[in-house]
Design a protein around this motif. Sequence first.
Motif, short mmCIF file in Angstrom:
data_model
loop_
_atom_site.label_atom_id
_atom_site.label_comp_id
_atom_site.label_asym_id
_atom_site.label_seq_id
_atom_site.Cartn_x
_atom_site.Cartn_y
_atom_site.Cartn_z
N MET A 1 0.83 -1.21 0.00
CA MET A 1 0.00 0.00 0.00
C MET A 1 0.86 1.25 0.00
O MET A 1 1.97 1.27 0.50
CB MET A 1 -0.87 0.02 1.26
CG MET A 1 -2.16 -0.77 1.12
SD MET A 1 -3.21 -0.24 -0.22
CE MET A 1 -3.76 1.35 0.35
N LYS A 2 0.32 2.33 -0.52
CA LYS A 2 1.13 3.54 -0.53
C LYS A 2 1.06 4.23 0.83
O LYS A 2 0.14 4.01 1.61
CB LYS A 2 0.71 4.46 -1.66
CG LYS A 2 -0.57 5.19 -1.46
CD LYS A 2 -0.92 5.90 -2.74
CE LYS A 2 -2.22 6.66 -2.58
NZ LYS A 2 -2.15 7.71 -1.59
N GLN A 3 2.04 5.07 1.05
CA GLN A 3 2.21 5.73 2.32
C GLN A 3 1.03 6.68 2.61
O GLN A 3 0.59 7.42 1.75
CB GLN A 3 3.52 6.49 2.18
CG GLN A 3 3.91 7.39 3.28
CD GLN A 3 5.06 8.25 2.76
OE1 GLN A 3 6.05 7.73 2.27
NE2 GLN A 3 4.89 9.55 2.84
N ASP A 4 0.50 6.70 3.80
CA ASP A 4 -0.65 7.52 4.23
C ASP A 4 -1.78 7.45 3.19
O ASP A 4 -1.92 6.51 2.47
CB ASP A 4 -0.25 9.00 4.44
CG ASP A 4 0.94 9.12 5.37
OD1 ASP A 4 1.06 8.24 6.24
OD2 ASP A 4 1.73 10.07 5.20
N ASP A 141 22.45 7.43 0.10
CA ASP A 141 22.00 6.13 0.61
C ASP A 141 20.50 5.97 0.38
O ASP A 141 19.77 6.97 0.25
CB ASP A 141 22.32 5.99 2.11
CG ASP A 141 22.42 4.52 2.53
OD1 ASP A 141 22.35 3.64 1.64
OD2 ASP A 141 22.56 4.25 3.73
N ILE A 142 20.09 4.71 0.31
CA ILE A 142 18.66 4.40 0.19
C ILE A 142 18.36 3.34 1.25
O ILE A 142 19.01 2.30 1.30
CB ILE A 142 18.33 3.88 -1.22
CG1 ILE A 142 18.63 4.96 -2.27
CG2 ILE A 142 16.88 3.42 -1.31
CD1 ILE A 142 18.35 4.56 -3.69
N ILE A 143 17.39 3.66 2.10
CA ILE A 143 17.08 2.73 3.20
C ILE A 143 15.65 2.23 3.02
O ILE A 143 14.71 3.02 2.97
CB ILE A 143 17.24 3.46 4.56
CG1 ILE A 143 18.67 4.02 4.65
CG2 ILE A 143 16.96 2.53 5.74
CD1 ILE A 143 18.74 5.43 5.13
N ASP A 144 15.55 0.92 2.89
CA ASP A 144 14.22 0.34 2.69
C ASP A 144 13.59 0.02 4.04
O ASP A 144 14.24 -0.54 4.92
CB ASP A 144 14.39 -0.96 1.87
CG ASP A 144 13.05 -1.53 1.46
OD1 ASP A 144 12.14 -0.73 1.18
OD2 ASP A 144 12.92 -2.77 1.44
N LYS A 145 12.31 0.38 4.18
CA LYS A 145 11.60 0.09 5.44
C LYS A 145 10.36 -0.73 5.09
O LYS A 145 9.26 -0.18 4.94
CB LYS A 145 11.17 1.41 6.12
CG LYS A 145 12.32 2.30 6.53
CD LYS A 145 12.80 1.90 7.90
CE LYS A 145 13.98 2.73 8.33
NZ LYS A 145 14.66 2.19 9.49
N PRO A 146 10.52 -2.04 4.93
CA PRO A 146 9.39 -2.85 4.48
C PRO A 146 8.22 -2.86 5.46
O PRO A 146 7.07 -2.99 5.06
CB PRO A 146 9.99 -4.26 4.32
CG PRO A 146 11.33 -4.23 4.93
CD PRO A 146 11.75 -2.81 5.13
N VAL A 533 10.73 -10.42 -4.12
CA VAL A 533 10.73 -9.20 -4.95
C VAL A 533 10.45 -8.01 -4.05
O VAL A 533 9.53 -8.03 -3.24
CB VAL A 533 9.63 -9.29 -6.03
CG1 VAL A 533 9.50 -7.98 -6.78
CG2 VAL A 533 9.92 -10.43 -6.98
N ASN A 534 11.26 -6.96 -4.19
CA ASN A 534 11.03 -5.75 -3.43
C ASN A 534 10.05 -4.87 -4.22
O ASN A 534 10.34 -4.47 -5.35
CB ASN A 534 12.36 -5.01 -3.23
CG ASN A 534 12.22 -3.82 -2.32
OD1 ASN A 534 11.38 -2.96 -2.56
ND2 ASN A 534 13.02 -3.77 -1.28
N GLU A 535 8.89 -4.61 -3.63
CA GLU A 535 7.84 -3.87 -4.34
C GLU A 535 8.18 -2.39 -4.48
O GLU A 535 7.58 -1.68 -5.27
CB GLU A 535 6.50 -3.97 -3.59
CG GLU A 535 5.96 -5.38 -3.45
CD GLU A 535 5.54 -5.99 -4.77
OE1 GLU A 535 5.38 -5.24 -5.74
OE2 GLU A 535 5.40 -7.23 -4.83
N ARG A 536 9.13 -1.93 -3.68
CA ARG A 536 9.33 -0.48 -3.59
C ARG A 536 10.48 0.06 -4.43
O ARG A 536 10.49 1.22 -4.79
CB ARG A 536 9.57 -0.08 -2.11
CG ARG A 536 8.37 -0.29 -1.22
CD ARG A 536 8.73 -0.30 0.26
NE ARG A 536 9.60 -1.42 0.61
CZ ARG A 536 9.18 -2.69 0.69
NH1 ARG A 536 7.91 -2.99 0.49
NH2 ARG A 536 10.03 -3.68 0.98
#
Length: 577
Positions: A1-4, A141-146, A533-536
């Motif tokens: 789902m998208k954020q907020d 940097d890119i930080i993924d927060k699943p 698979v990373n959706e983001r």
Amino acid sequence: MKQDNSRLKIAIIGGGPAAMFVYKNLIESGLDNPEIHIFESQKQLGVGMPYGLSGANSEHVTNVSANEIPDLVQPMSEWIHTVAKETLTQYDIDPERFNEYRVLPRLLFGEYLFEQFEALLKIGDQKGIKTKLHLDTTIIDIIDKPSIPEVLIETSIKKTIRFDRAIICMGHTWPLKNEGKINGYYDSPYPPAKLARSFNHPVALKGASLTAIDAIRTIARNNGRFVIEDNKVTKFVVDEHAPDFKLMLHSIDGLLPAIRFHLEDSHLSSDSLLTDEEITAHRNENDGFLSLDFIFEKDFKEPLAERDSALYDRIKDMSMEEFVDLVMNIRESIDPFELFKAEYVEAARSIRKQESVHWKELLSILSFAMNYPAKYFSAEDMGRLTKTLKPLISIVIAFVPQSSSEELIALHDAGKLSIIAVDRESTVEPADEGGATYTYKDVNGVERKDHYQTFIDCVGQQPVPFKKFPFRSMLKDGVISEATVRFRSSEAAEKMLEDGNKNVKKSGDEYSLVLPGVKINDNFQVIGKNGEVNERIYLMSVPYIGGYNPDYSGLDFCEEASGRIAENLFKEFKAAF
Ligand SMILES: Cc1cc2nc3c(=O)[nH]c(=O)nc-3n(C[C@H](O)[C@H](O)[C@H](O)COP(=O)(O)OP(=O)(O)OC[C@H]3O[C@@H](n4cnc5c(N)ncnc54)[C@H](O)[C@@H]3O)c2cc1C
């Protein structure tokens, strides 16, 4: 789902040509009011590396002509009429006689790309798409927060911004190893301004394709001049102060690249190619593998039957290896510059008559078509591709522009350009006294060591090793994993293991071969260490996905990959609105 509940927030990392095609496809995708942020290290959008001063001087040209550029807002043939007269004069272009079949000065092309990006931003704005530009801003940097889910993008000024999706388009990279430490040693010819000087001695170039030609165009102009008659380069005259200037190309087996000809399909596609559905059906019957022989048969030989039946009859029963041997043996049996001159004449005829050189065009189409499903080759087929077919393909798809070919011929005829055949095991060592020492076996198998005061590595963009991926959190958190292909036969894998190949890995009963770069799926989404698979996060920067995309085919690739990404995002989010 998208954020907020807010708009879908998308980050594009990089603002070069790939980012431009991503932006274009996103605003055309039908996504409902996304908010798009573009982060670009440089101060200008669109030009990326090859079409700005970091990759070109005024003497550098594209290897595609205006009619081969994927569609943007305004065709080049229209845009050229809007360019200031002084700029066109600088490039010797008369807009009234603009020929869309000719290649373009790269810096001028950069201006075109910049203006097309600006025009796309306006269209985005008219569609109500909120776009934020972050120029002069490097992402560190890119930080993924699943678990949230979100992606944090960290900028060079230590600002962190939250996104729903990130698309990485960071493009080319030319790491420095010896340059700056060893006098006269250049890790690449970029930025070319550094080569704009006098060299009154032999200069060694490793590689003989487009990257080497970029170096040649700059160095030749700074050590002599080309004589042009009837719009054609006919002669090179060396400067009086540089009588000992000479360029020494080094290439495997002493081969020169092939020359641009007329393409029947300017966008390297063909209706006769295997469709995604046919490839899937074939894989379903073959334990998930795509067979190299199958794609060679269907996407090369069968279309050749229609276009050049005489050649087809000659090669129809040949395996891929036999076909490559046939062509390579012919190329190797002729003096490289004699062959180059003959191909120049063939290409000129092809352009004049607007008739393709079918087998070369089909090989280019095959290369582009293989790019996308190559991840489904077995390790054995990937090995055959790399060792056998790719060397031929890289010669053919270079598409050396006519003006560059004329310059190479003029330099050679003036005794200022030679080619040395080196073996695959040849090495180049930086020398303490400056420059480098080339060690190789010559055509008679005799070992040679040649020292050069100036050495330029011109092998072109190399895949970046997985461990050098620049966004460290993605590496550390296992957001990315190494690209691999499975072995079809465990015996082949065991044999390679026995031979000490460290890229062969075993997991359970299955063997796989580690390829350069990052694992991605068909939609260019990264695949994590957990195999999911990373959706983001999407990745379409060629140096980081080279293992799965063996043909770095430039603007066509940018258009194709970004189309797939935008389509996937649209499919994913249309349900949400
Ligand atoms: C010398 C050269 C000539 C070429 N000529 C042609 C040609 O004539 N025709 C053709 O079709 N293809 C050509 N290509 C192929 C080329 O890959 C594509 O045309 C195109 O440049 C690829 O665009 P890109 O945006 O992926 O990469 P790039 O052009 O490298 O652009 C990447 C952009 O991302 C930015 N960036 C990188 N890292 C970060 C970061 N961490 N944060 C923020 N921004 C970042 C960079 O500043 C750059 O602007 C050429 C390639 C080279 C190297």
